[in-house]
Design a protein around this motif. Structure first.
Motif, PDB file in Angstrom:
ATOM      1  N   ILE A 115       0.829  -1.207   0.000  1.00 15.36           N
ATOM      2  CA  ILE A 115       0.000   0.000   0.000  1.00 15.36           C
ATOM      3  C   ILE A 115       0.867   1.261   0.000  1.00 15.36           C
ATOM      4  O   ILE A 115       0.587   2.223  -0.724  1.00 15.36           O
ATOM      5  CB  ILE A 115      -0.959  -0.029   1.216  1.00 15.36           C
ATOM      6  CG1 ILE A 115      -1.959  -1.186   1.075  1.00 15.36           C
ATOM      7  CG2 ILE A 115      -1.689   1.301   1.366  1.00 15.36           C
ATOM      8  CD1 ILE A 115      -2.794  -1.461   2.316  1.00 15.36           C
ATOM      9  N   GLY A 116       1.929   1.240   0.809  1.00 14.28           N
ATOM     10  CA  GLY A 116       2.789   2.416   0.898  1.00 14.28           C
ATOM     11  C   GLY A 116       3.418   2.773  -0.441  1.00 14.28           C
ATOM     12  O   GLY A 116       3.513   3.951  -0.808  1.00 14.28           O
ATOM     13  N   LEU A 117       3.823   1.751  -1.198  1.00 11.50           N
ATOM     14  CA  LEU A 117       4.413   1.995  -2.517  1.00 11.50           C
ATOM     15  C   LEU A 117       3.374   2.600  -3.464  1.00 11.50           C
ATOM     16  O   LEU A 117       3.671   3.528  -4.220  1.00 11.50           O
ATOM     17  CB  LEU A 117       4.984   0.682  -3.087  1.00 11.50           C
ATOM     18  CG  LEU A 117       5.602   0.764  -4.479  1.00 11.50           C
ATOM     19  CD1 LEU A 117       6.702   1.819  -4.561  1.00 11.50           C
ATOM     20  CD2 LEU A 117       6.154  -0.601  -4.901  1.00 11.50           C
ATOM     21  N   ALA A 118       2.147   2.087  -3.409  1.00 10.65           N
ATOM     22  CA  ALA A 118       1.081   2.642  -4.271  1.00 10.65           C
ATOM     23  C   ALA A 118       0.797   4.099  -3.893  1.00 10.65           C
ATOM     24  O   ALA A 118       0.549   4.938  -4.768  1.00 10.65           O
ATOM     25  CB  ALA A 118      -0.188   1.796  -4.140  1.00 10.65           C
ATOM     26  N   ALA A 163       2.987   6.173  -2.673  1.00  8.20           N
ATOM     27  CA  ALA A 163       4.125   6.937  -3.203  1.00  8.20           C
ATOM     28  C   ALA A 163       3.919   7.219  -4.693  1.00  8.20           C
ATOM     29  O   ALA A 163       4.136   8.344  -5.161  1.00  8.20           O
ATOM     30  CB  ALA A 163       5.428   6.169  -2.964  1.00  8.20           C
ATOM     31  N   ARG A 164       3.484   6.206  -5.429  1.00 13.86           N
ATOM     32  CA  ARG A 164       3.251   6.401  -6.873  1.00 13.86           C
ATOM     33  C   ARG A 164       2.144   7.438  -7.099  1.00 13.86           C
ATOM     34  O   ARG A 164       2.213   8.231  -8.034  1.00 13.86           O
ATOM     35  CB  ARG A 164       2.863   5.077  -7.534  1.00 13.86           C
ATOM     36  CG  ARG A 164       4.008   4.099  -7.660  1.00 13.86           C
ATOM     37  CD  ARG A 164       4.963   4.472  -8.793  1.00 13.86           C
ATOM     38  NE  ARG A 164       6.159   3.621  -8.787  1.00 13.86           N
ATOM     39  CZ  ARG A 164       7.374   4.022  -9.121  1.00 13.86           C
ATOM     40  NH1 ARG A 164       7.587   5.275  -9.471  1.00 13.86           N
ATOM     41  NH2 ARG A 164       8.393   3.202  -9.101  1.00 13.86           N
ATOM     42  N   GLU A 165       1.118   7.411  -6.253  1.00 13.72           N
ATOM     43  CA  GLU A 165       0.009   8.359  -6.386  1.00 13.72           C
ATOM     44  C   GLU A 165       0.475   9.800  -6.107  1.00 13.72           C
ATOM     45  O   GLU A 165       0.073  10.735  -6.800  1.00 13.72           O
ATOM     46  CB  GLU A 165      -1.116   7.957  -5.417  1.00 13.72           C
ATOM     47  CG  GLU A 165      -2.287   8.918  -5.347  1.00 13.72           C
ATOM     48  CD  GLU A 165      -3.051   9.076  -6.667  1.00 13.72           C
ATOM     49  OE1 GLU A 165      -3.277   8.047  -7.327  1.00 13.72           O
ATOM     50  OE2 GLU A 165      -3.400  10.226  -7.009  1.00 13.72           O
ATOM     51  N   LEU A 166       1.320   9.972  -5.100  1.00 13.25           N
ATOM     52  CA  LEU A 166       1.725  11.326  -4.695  1.00 13.25           C
ATOM     53  C   LEU A 166       2.911  11.859  -5.496  1.00 13.25           C
ATOM     54  O   LEU A 166       3.267  13.031  -5.386  1.00 13.25           O
ATOM     55  CB  LEU A 166       2.063  11.351  -3.194  1.00 13.25           C
ATOM     56  CG  LEU A 166       0.912  11.030  -2.225  1.00 13.25           C
ATOM     57  CD1 LEU A 166       1.377  11.202  -0.775  1.00 13.25           C
ATOM     58  CD2 LEU A 166      -0.317  11.907  -2.484  1.00 13.25           C
ATOM     59  N   GLU A 167       3.511  10.986  -6.292  1.00 13.82           N
ATOM     60  CA  GLU A 167       4.736  11.335  -7.022  1.00 13.82           C
ATOM     61  C   GLU A 167       4.614  12.626  -7.833  1.00 13.82           C
ATOM     62  O   GLU A 167       5.539  13.438  -7.862  1.00 13.82           O
ATOM     63  CB  GLU A 167       5.091  10.167  -7.958  1.00 13.82           C
ATOM     64  CG  GLU A 167       6.295  10.421  -8.818  1.00 13.82           C
ATOM     65  CD  GLU A 167       6.653   9.192  -9.652  1.00 13.82           C
ATOM     66  OE1 GLU A 167       5.818   8.268  -9.790  1.00 13.82           O
ATOM     67  OE2 GLU A 167       7.786   9.154 -10.166  1.00 13.82           O
ATOM     68  N   LEU A 217      -8.954  -5.688  -2.685  1.00 13.01           N
ATOM     69  CA  LEU A 217      -8.763  -4.320  -3.167  1.00 13.01           C
ATOM     70  C   LEU A 217      -7.389  -4.196  -3.802  1.00 13.01           C
ATOM     71  O   LEU A 217      -6.437  -4.858  -3.367  1.00 13.01           O
ATOM     72  CB  LEU A 217      -8.831  -3.340  -1.982  1.00 13.01           C
ATOM     73  CG  LEU A 217     -10.193  -3.117  -1.345  1.00 13.01           C
ATOM     74  CD1 LEU A 217     -10.019  -2.551   0.060  1.00 13.01           C
ATOM     75  CD2 LEU A 217     -11.027  -2.179  -2.213  1.00 13.01           C
ATOM     76  N   LYS A 218      -7.278  -3.306  -4.779  1.00  7.17           N
ATOM     77  CA  LYS A 218      -5.952  -2.993  -5.327  1.00  7.17           C
ATOM     78  C   LYS A 218      -5.302  -1.946  -4.423  1.00  7.17           C
ATOM     79  O   LYS A 218      -5.991  -1.018  -3.955  1.00  7.17           O
ATOM     80  CB  LYS A 218      -6.097  -2.401  -6.735  1.00  7.17           C
ATOM     81  CG  LYS A 218      -6.705  -3.342  -7.750  1.00  7.17           C
ATOM     82  CD  LYS A 218      -6.679  -2.660  -9.123  1.00  7.17           C
ATOM     83  CE  LYS A 218      -7.202  -3.576 -10.204  1.00  7.17           C
ATOM     84  NZ  LYS A 218      -8.592  -3.318 -10.542  1.00  7.17           N
ATOM     85  N   PRO A 219      -3.991  -2.042  -4.192  1.00  9.45           N
ATOM     86  CA  PRO A 219      -3.312  -1.004  -3.390  1.00  9.45           C
ATOM     87  C   PRO A 219      -3.578   0.397  -3.938  1.00  9.45           C
ATOM     88  O   PRO A 219      -3.685   1.366  -3.178  1.00  9.45           O
ATOM     89  CB  PRO A 219      -1.825  -1.375  -3.517  1.00  9.45           C
ATOM     90  CG  PRO A 219      -1.804  -2.818  -3.868  1.00  9.45           C
ATOM     91  CD  PRO A 219      -3.062  -3.113  -4.626  1.00  9.45           C
ATOM     92  N   GLU A 220      -3.733   0.502  -5.248  1.00 10.41           N
ATOM     93  CA  GLU A 220      -3.971   1.818  -5.888  1.00 10.41           C
ATOM     94  C   GLU A 220      -5.296   2.428  -5.411  1.00 10.41           C
ATOM     95  O   GLU A 220      -5.449   3.659  -5.389  1.00 10.41           O
ATOM     96  CB  GLU A 220      -3.997   1.678  -7.422  1.00 10.41           C
ATOM     97  CG  GLU A 220      -2.662   1.304  -8.042  1.00 10.41           C
ATOM     98  CD  GLU A 220      -2.279  -0.165  -7.852  1.00 10.41           C
ATOM     99  OE1 GLU A 220      -3.185  -0.998  -7.576  1.00 10.41           O
ATOM    100  OE2 GLU A 220      -1.074  -0.486  -7.952  1.00 10.41           O
TER     101      GLU A 220
END
Ligand SMILES: NC(=O)c1ccc[n+]([C@@H]2O[C@H](COP(=O)([O-])OP(=O)(O)OC[C@H]3O[C@@H](n4cnc5c(N)ncnc54)[C@H](OP(=O)(O)O)[C@@H]3O)[C@@H](O)[C@H]2O)c1
Length: 229
Positions: free
Chosen positions: A16-19, A21-25, A198-201
């Motif tokens: 979840i944390g990686l997703a 990070a990708r969202e906030l990038e 659920l997807k992490p995204e």
């Protein structure tokens, strides 16, 4: 680092944390939390603007050392977490301690250490809680206890920090397709069916909603549950 706001995400090495990070990038400079410095460096290189935040959340000295290196911060996302399974009569005092260390004590310590930076920016704290912070299930005593305690921590922090302009959001995912759920299916036996999770995204989108709220609005709590499970 550019002049964008900065977000620290613990547990950003995977799941979840990686997703998140990708969202906030696109909108934030990132500090990626995890334990393996080399892996975090390699991961950070795949982002537009990111640096490792290497710390073992179960070690208070390590957390303090890492937090001291943070000069400015706008968003603090706590996603690092662990889950122990088993009936209460098989749980040791050490297991209770170990899980509380990561899921609660580290969250409280890291938040406390970074409050000055967050007050300076009217910042935000986002807690990745769980459906198990809202209900309970047998075989999940320690995990549920840590997440109910995390909810209490977040609720008190939100009220205490209102006058300082800090907003606190608690995100409560149901079962998400990450290593954590793979481990649980392995513990329970049975076949892993990713389509039921659920997807992490999807959790990252809930974090985005909280982070994007304008300054007069606090997203207190979001619960996201799988449609089919
Ligand atoms: N998956 C679910 O179904 C689900 C549902 C509701 C809530 N949650 C919550 O969501 C959060 C993330 O879960 P996830 O599913 O993404 O888990 P995950 O895939 O197992 O990843 C766990 C993350 O936490 C980090 N972590 C664990 N122990 C740590 C420690 N001692 N110090 C520093 N970092 C540590 C890991 O870093 P390393 O790579 O260094 O190990 C990793 O980045 C947790 O708080 C969990 O309780 C998960």
């Amino acid at each position: 680092m550019t002049s964008l706001p900065t977000a620290l995400i613990t547990g950003a090495s995977r799941g979840i944390g990686l997703a998140i990070a990708r969202e906030l990038e696109a909108t934030h400079n990132l500090l990626l939390g995890g334990r393996d410095e080399q892996r975090l460096k390699e991961l950070a290189a795949t982002f537009r603007s990111a640096e490792p935040f290497t710390a073992d959340m179960s070690d208070d000295e390590d957390v303090e050392r890492a937090a001291k290196q943070i000069a400015g911060l706008d968003v603090l996302v706590h996603s690092a977490g662990v889950a122990t399974r088993g009936p209460i009569d098989q749980m040791s005092r050490q297991q209770w301690r170990d899980e509380f260390e990561v899921n609660l004590f580290a969250v409280a310590q890291l938040t406390t250490l970074l409050l000055p930076q967050l007050r300076a920016t009217n910042g935000q704290v986002v807690l990745i809680n769980s459906g198990f912070g809202l209900m309970t299930l047998p075989d999940n005593s320690i995990y549920c206890a840590t997440k109910w305690a995390l909810r209490a921590f977040g609720d008190v922090l939100r009220e205490e920090e209102r006058p300082n302009g800090i907003r606190v959001s608690s995100i409560h995912p149901g079962k998400v397709d990450t290593d954590m759920q793979h481990d649980i299916v392995e513990y329970n036996g049975g076949e892993y069916q990713p389509e039921l999770y659920l997807k992490p995204e999807s959790i990252a989108k809930a974090v985005r909603l909280a982070v994007d709220a304008t300054e007069e609005a606090t997203v207190d709590m979001i619960s996201v549950r799988p449609t089919r499970k």
